[in-house]
Design a protein around this motif. Structure first.
Motif: not given
Length: 231
Positions: A1-7, A19-24, A38-39, A45-46
């Protein structure tokens, strides 16, 4: 699963907010800050948000608009399975609550909650399913009454439960059944001398297939939809 979808799933936020959380730089995967949504992430994964480990809490519930040609099992030697359509963590832990034939399309419910799916599939619980059907020959008006009284299926000892048939056109109708015998709708029409050419499930219980879902697309059920099967 893509990381952004997991979040998005675990935090109950939009992809944009993820996406904002990732950018920050607020997300770590296996101890490293990750900014790329997209990772891919797996069960191994932890994933942490500001030091808090994120995991799927509780059972999962989805609706899928099943395309023709897909089977509702995890393994098939000849056909693709519906589970390859799901971009979720551990799809192998999910199962279908009320299977459809390979050539039947429409609403499929998937979950990892066995008790919940039992309420949908068990003969002890009356759960109505609505199908749109197209037939080879014109549907005789008397079929409405025949289905309402129950019909004798080949190889079955008892009549089917009463079913509601709404004729829409010469060769099209909506049929509502409250049981799930093998190939039931097809066999019911065969019992009255007709043949099903196309079959599409539109509704299970009070849950209707989302019109915005294209074949092969899915979404999580709302809390209200999930609860509707336990009332």
């Amino acid at each position: 699963m893509r990381l952004d979808k997991f979040l998005s799933t675990t935090l109950g936020i939009t992809r944009k907010e993820a996406g904002k959380l990732l950018k920050n730089k607020q997300i770590e995967v296996n101890g490293e800050i990750v900014k790329n949504g997209s990772q891919k992430v797996t069960d191994d994964c932890d994933v942490e948000f500001n030091g808090r480990t994120l995991r799927f809490d509780g059972p999962r519930y989805f609706m899928l608009n099943k395309p023709s040609g897909f089977v509702c099992s995890h393994v098939d030697d000849f056909n693709p399975t519906v589970f390859i359509l799901l971009d979720v963590v551990s799809p192998e832990k999910l199962h279908v609550a009320g299977r459809l034939d390979g050539d039947t399309t429409g609403l499929v419910l998937l979950t990892d909650d066995g008790q919940w799916s039992h309420r949908i599939t068990s003969p002890r619980h009356v759960c109505e399913k609505v199908y749109y059907v197209e037939t080879a020959d014109p549907i005789a008006p008397e079929t409405v009454e025949q289905f309402a009284e129950g019909v004798q299926l080949r190889g079955e000892k008892d009549l089917t439960r009463p079913a509601k048939l709404e004729i829409l056109d010469e060769k099209a109708a909506l049929i509502t059944i409250s049981e799930g015998k093998y190939h039931q709708v097809k066999r019911m029409f065969a019992a009255v001398g007709n043949k099903v050419e196309a079959l599409h499930r539109e509704q299970i219980g009070s849950v209707e297939l989302d019109e915005e879902l294209e074949p092969g697309e899915y979404r999580a059920l709302t809390a209200e939809e999930v609860a509707s099967f336990t009332k």
